[in-house]
Each structure stands twice: as C-alpha cells, then as structure tokens.
Scaffold this motif. Structure first.
Motif, short mmCIF file in Angstrom:
data_model
loop_
_atom_site.label_atom_id
_atom_site.label_comp_id
_atom_site.label_asym_id
_atom_site.label_seq_id
_atom_site.Cartn_x
_atom_site.Cartn_y
_atom_site.Cartn_z
N PHE A 1 -72.59 -26.59 -53.82
CA PHE A 1 -74.09 -24.90 -54.04
C PHE A 1 -73.90 -25.25 -55.09
O PHE A 1 -74.24 -25.66 -55.82
CB PHE A 1 -72.42 -24.07 -54.09
N HIS A 2 -75.62 -24.61 -54.84
CA HIS A 2 -76.43 -24.58 -55.70
C HIS A 2 -77.02 -23.32 -56.68
O HIS A 2 -77.60 -23.10 -57.68
CB HIS A 2 -78.25 -24.98 -56.03
N THR A 3 -76.50 -22.46 -55.86
CA THR A 3 -76.35 -20.89 -56.14
C THR A 3 -75.61 -19.70 -54.94
O THR A 3 -74.93 -20.07 -54.02
CB THR A 3 -77.73 -19.99 -55.39
N ILE A 4 -75.11 -19.25 -56.25
CA ILE A 4 -74.19 -17.77 -55.13
C ILE A 4 -75.16 -17.19 -53.74
O ILE A 4 -74.42 -17.77 -52.56
CB ILE A 4 -73.81 -16.53 -56.08
N GLU A 5 -76.48 -17.53 -53.73
CA GLU A 5 -76.99 -17.31 -52.59
C GLU A 5 -76.33 -18.08 -51.56
O GLU A 5 -76.25 -17.41 -50.31
CB GLU A 5 -78.21 -17.34 -52.69
N ALA A 6 -77.07 -19.56 -51.99
CA ALA A 6 -76.22 -20.50 -50.81
C ALA A 6 -74.49 -20.72 -50.09
O ALA A 6 -74.86 -20.86 -49.15
CB ALA A 6 -76.82 -21.67 -51.74
N GLN A 7 -73.99 -20.28 -51.27
CA GLN A 7 -72.62 -19.43 -50.77
C GLN A 7 -72.38 -18.79 -49.92
O GLN A 7 -71.89 -18.80 -48.67
CB GLN A 7 -71.41 -19.04 -52.19
N VAL B 1 -65.17 -26.31 -49.68
CA VAL B 1 -64.44 -27.24 -50.92
C VAL B 1 -64.16 -26.41 -51.94
O VAL B 1 -65.28 -26.36 -52.10
CB VAL B 1 -65.19 -29.16 -51.43
N ASN B 2 -63.14 -26.05 -52.66
CA ASN B 2 -62.93 -25.30 -53.33
C ASN B 2 -62.82 -25.69 -54.64
O ASN B 2 -61.54 -25.10 -55.27
CB ASN B 2 -62.30 -23.57 -53.16
N ASP B 3 -62.66 -27.08 -54.08
CA ASP B 3 -61.39 -27.59 -55.76
C ASP B 3 -63.25 -28.69 -56.46
O ASP B 3 -64.23 -29.26 -55.59
CB ASP B 3 -60.73 -28.26 -55.08
N ASN B 4 -63.11 -29.34 -57.34
CA ASN B 4 -63.84 -30.19 -57.72
C ASN B 4 -63.69 -31.74 -57.94
O ASN B 4 -63.48 -32.88 -57.98
CB ASN B 4 -64.19 -30.10 -59.51
N ARG B 5 -63.27 -32.20 -56.50
CA ARG B 5 -62.42 -33.77 -56.11
C ARG B 5 -63.82 -34.14 -56.06
O ARG B 5 -63.35 -35.69 -56.33
CB ARG B 5 -61.92 -33.44 -54.53
N TYR B 6 -65.08 -33.85 -56.09
CA TYR B 6 -65.76 -35.10 -56.55
C TYR B 6 -66.31 -34.93 -57.82
O TYR B 6 -67.69 -35.61 -57.93
CB TYR B 6 -66.98 -35.21 -55.76
N GLN B 7 -65.40 -34.62 -58.60
CA GLN B 7 -65.95 -34.13 -59.90
C GLN B 7 -66.63 -35.22 -61.01
O GLN B 7 -67.34 -35.80 -61.70
CB GLN B 7 -65.11 -33.49 -61.02
N TYR B 8 -65.74 -36.79 -60.33
CA TYR B 8 -66.48 -38.47 -61.34
C TYR B 8 -67.75 -38.33 -60.82
O TYR B 8 -67.91 -38.95 -62.05
CB TYR B 8 -64.86 -39.49 -60.35
N ILE C 1 -69.67 -35.81 -59.79
CA ILE C 1 -71.56 -35.11 -59.31
C ILE C 1 -70.38 -33.57 -59.94
O ILE C 1 -69.32 -33.26 -59.74
CB ILE C 1 -71.47 -35.12 -58.10
N ASP C 2 -71.45 -32.96 -60.49
CA ASP C 2 -70.76 -31.37 -61.36
C ASP C 2 -70.22 -31.19 -60.24
O ASP C 2 -71.50 -30.65 -59.37
CB ASP C 2 -71.36 -31.22 -62.37
N THR C 3 -69.84 -29.90 -59.98
CA THR C 3 -69.70 -29.16 -58.07
C THR C 3 -69.22 -27.14 -59.61
O THR C 3 -68.83 -26.78 -58.69
CB THR C 3 -68.97 -29.34 -57.75
N GLN D 1 -84.45 -38.43 -58.37
CA GLN D 1 -82.97 -38.06 -57.33
C GLN D 1 -82.21 -37.95 -57.55
O GLN D 1 -81.27 -36.85 -58.33
CB GLN D 1 -83.61 -37.83 -55.92
N LEU D 2 -81.37 -39.41 -57.95
CA LEU D 2 -80.03 -39.90 -57.95
C LEU D 2 -79.79 -39.77 -59.13
O LEU D 2 -78.37 -38.51 -59.67
CB LEU D 2 -79.86 -41.29 -57.73
N ARG D 3 -80.12 -39.54 -60.69
CA ARG D 3 -80.03 -39.19 -61.30
C ARG D 3 -79.98 -37.75 -62.29
O ARG D 3 -79.74 -37.84 -63.22
CB ARG D 3 -81.50 -39.71 -62.30
N GLU D 4 -80.64 -36.82 -61.19
CA GLU D 4 -80.35 -35.54 -61.74
C GLU D 4 -79.09 -34.92 -61.02
O GLU D 4 -78.47 -34.37 -61.88
CB GLU D 4 -81.19 -35.03 -60.76
N TRP D 5 -77.99 -35.86 -60.34
CA TRP D 5 -76.58 -35.62 -60.81
C TRP D 5 -76.18 -36.60 -60.80
O TRP D 5 -74.73 -36.08 -60.97
CB TRP D 5 -76.48 -34.78 -59.08
N LEU D 6 -75.86 -37.83 -60.44
CA LEU D 6 -75.03 -38.71 -60.44
C LEU D 6 -74.50 -38.82 -61.79
O LEU D 6 -75.60 -39.71 -62.78
CB LEU D 6 -75.06 -40.25 -59.89
N LYS D 7 -73.16 -38.89 -62.09
CA LYS D 7 -73.15 -39.16 -64.00
C LYS D 7 -72.33 -40.37 -63.99
O LYS D 7 -72.40 -39.99 -64.99
CB LYS D 7 -71.38 -38.39 -63.77
#
Ligand SMILES: Cc1cc2nc3c(=O)[nH]c(=O)nc-3n(C[C@H](O)[C@H](O)[C@H](O)COP(=O)(O)OP(=O)(O)OC[C@H]3O[C@@H](n4cnc5c(N)ncnc54)[C@H](O)[C@@H]3O)c2cc1C
Length: 335
Positions: free
Chosen positions: A94-100, A119-126, A128-130, A270-276
């Motif tokens: 989600f990018h915004t509360i509105e999207a939620q 998905v209410n945890d950060n299982r993909y945090q390695y 991407i930031d969520t 696009q990829l560099r905007e989020w891939l950590k």
C-alpha cells in the motif's frame, strides 16, 4: 496422405494448450509451426494473476480461468515429466491509507475476496519497504513458457505429430467434409498464429492493436530468494539461483522485436525506486503482444467454413487465458 482430426497452425501457448486439450479428449492432431526467436510466447514473462490494473479489477472470466489453470498446467507437467507452473503470491504494497481503504471496500465482494490475502507484516522487507503493509493474490504464479513449449514440441515430434515448417495458406484446400494441406488431410484446421494471423486470408481485418514489451533479467548476490512476485508497476520475479526477471514495458509506438536502451532505462528507473538490494543486469528481451482493440480474445469458428477455427488475441494474458479458451474451443470442435 496423412490423416488426422485437427491441423493446428502455430505452437505458441495457444496452439500448445489447444493441442493438449484435444489430445486429452482422444483426438489426433498435427501441429505446424516455424519457431521464431522472439515469438510472443517465447519471451512471455509467464505470469498469471487474477487481479489487474489500477482499479484492482478481477480479470475477465477470473472464476472460470483460475479454476482450470493449475489443473491444466499440472496435466501438462504429468505428461511431460517436469514442473513448468510455479504457484506464487503476487504482492503489492500500500502507498496510502486511501489504498488500504479501497481494498477493504473491494474485500466486501466475496468473488474478489477469495483471490486476496492481506499481508499485515513485513515478510518482504529484505527487498522492499512496506510501512503501510500490503496485500497479495492467491492462485497466481508463473509458467516457464519457453521450456513448456520446447518439451511439448518434443513430445509431439515423438508421436510424428509436429511439422517444423512455414504454413503457406495458398496450399490449403477446404471442402465441407475435410481440409487438405499438402500431404495432410484433417477434419478441421485451427489457426493459432499469434500476430502472424495478420497474413491469414481466412480471417482478414482481425482487430489487433499489437504492443511491444521488454523485460530484463538481473542477478542479485544474496542468500535469500523472494517467495512472491513483487509488483510495483513492474513485476519482480525470482527464477532461482539469484536470477530475477523484471518487466515488462508496454508500448504501441515502436513495434519491432529489438531490445532498446529506453526500455531498459524505463525498467531500471522504476526498479531503483523500491528495490533495496544491489543487482546487475544480465539479459534483456523484447517481443510483441497480440493484443486486440477491446482486450478480448478472438476464438471460434469461421463464419462460412465450419471446419476452420481460430484461437488468438491473447494480448498480455496468454498464460492465464490459453488453458480456459483451449478447453472451451476443444469441446466446441469435438461437438
Ligand atoms: C515482453 C512480453 C511479456 C509478456 N508477459 C506475459 C506474462 O507475464 N503473462 C502472460 O500471460 N502473457 C504475457 N505476454 C503475452 C503472451 O506472450 C501472449 O499472450 C502469448 O504468447 C500469445 O500466444 P500465441 O500462441 O497466441 O502467439 P505466439 O506466441 O506468437 O505463437 C504463434 C506461433 O505460431 C507460429 N506461426 C505463426 N504463423 C505461422 C505460419 N504461417 N507457419 C508456421 N508457424 C507460424 C509462430 O512462429 C509462433 O511460434 C507477454 C508478452 C511479451 C511480448
């Protein structure tokens, strides 16, 4: 003369699924295909996902398509002795509360909710930031299309049911009882030529609006493998051993199958905007999607010749559409 029930022209994902559906029902087929390196199916990302677009719409016929998809590919795997279909969640943050809130509203519809998991945890945090969490689809995944097509072709060749040859339309003769093409006599013919159908005189003026796609493969040196297809405008899919596919672009302006710097830059930006994690680009491919004006497939019998049929116009969803449409068409053709 060689006799068969169905002559199929083209062995992309459409021709492959149709041949399999007909063989499963006891029919005999002969498939004619002249493979091209950048055929749409060969460069396809292979992803199937029931919810698409900015408005989180259920894809057309989602219920029918996704109830048949996994069993269909599994039956091909059983026949060919190898795994080609890999079920994987398709994750968006989600990018915004509105999207939620928008998702919460959509979840009130049970037809939509059955494909979705929050998905209410950060299982993909390695990767991407969520910070606002996210959601993912069920019944999604990807198919190794190139490998599947190669294995199915070898299987057809083993049964003397494949001709690696260009199909010349002028040599086709049609009567009410049969069709004849060179030394092959069949009850019916089905055209599955993808965009090459623009040269098919039996189906002139098909409503194609072709569009070009490009993807890149990157290598990531890290110990983890991402257990989902991450989607942030573009998709990010693990192919194993640190190799990931990232795609795809979508353009109607240039319609060649050459890779471009502009295509690569678009994906990398696009990829560099989020891939950590750091990565290196190792491959790039391009192809053209056989899309149609109304984004619907072209399937059915010829208006005059009831022994001539078509399966085409799979656009950007060939991998999900082909099993369902091939099954429907096979049943129609067999009466
Ligand atoms: C970059 C890119 C990424 C994509 N990613 C995805 C994705 O992730 N998921 C998805 O579902 N879809 C994806 N697609 C779309 C998908 O590839 C198409 O929907 C699908 O491949 C169309 O399959 P087809 O069998 O109709 O056509 P094609 O794959 O074009 O197959 C037609 C075959 O017929 C042969 N042929 C045609 N004419 C003749 C003739 N006269 N004689 C002999 N042989 C002939 C061709 O050589 C070819 O082998 C993507 C497409 C592109 C370009």
């Amino acid at each position: 003369m060689i006799g068969t029930d169905f002559l199929i022209v083209g062995q992309g994902i459409a021709g492959t699924c149709l041949a399999h559906a007909l063989l499963q029902r006891g029919a005999k087929v002969m498939v004619v295909d002249l493979p091209t390196q950048n055929a749409s199916s060969v460069v396809a990302g292979g992803i199937c996902n029931p919810i698409t677009g900015k408005h989180l719409s259920l894809t057309w016929e989602a219920e029918n398509i996704f109830s048949i998809l996994a069993p269909f590919y599994e039956s091909l795997e059983k026949l060919l002795g190898k795994q080609f279909f890999f079920p994987l969640p398709f994750y968006r943050r989600f990018h915004t509360i509105e999207a939620q809130n928008q998702l919460a509203v959509r979840l009130a519809n049970p037809d939509f909710a059955k494909f979705v998991e929050e998905v209410n945890d950060n299982r993909y945090q390695y990767w991407i930031d969520t910070p606002l969490n996210g959601w993912q689809t069920r019944l999604s995944g990807y198919v190794q299309v190139g490998e599947l097509l190669g294995a199915f072709r070898a299987c057809l060749q083993g049964q003397a049911s494949f001709r690696e040859q260009r199909f010349d339309y002028k040599a086709l003769q049609i009567t009410e009882e049969k069709i004849t093409w060179h030394d092959i006599e069949a009850r019916k013919i089905v055209f599955c030529e993808g965009l090459h159908a623009q040269e098919n005189p039996f189906f002139p003026n098909l409503p194609f609006t072709p569009n070009k796609g490009e993807w890149i493969r990157i290598r990531i040196e890290e110990p983890h493998t991402c257990p989902a297809i991450l989607k942030q405008g573009i998709f990010f899919l693990s192919l194993g051993k640190g190799v990931y596919q990232v795609g795809a672009t979508y353009h109607q302006t240039s319609l060649d199958t050459e890779t471009s710097e502009a295509g690569k830059d678009e994906l990398l930006t696009q990829l560099r905007e989020w891939l950590k994690v750091p990565f290196e680009v190792i491959e790039q491919r391009a192809g053209i999607r056989p899309a149609t004006r109304n984004r619907r497939p072209i399937v059915g019998l010829h208006e005059q010749h009831k022994n001539v049929a078509i399966l085409n116009g799979l656009g950007s969803k060939g991998v999900s559409l082909a099993p369902f449409l091939a099954t429907q068409l096979a049943e129609t053709l067999l009466g």
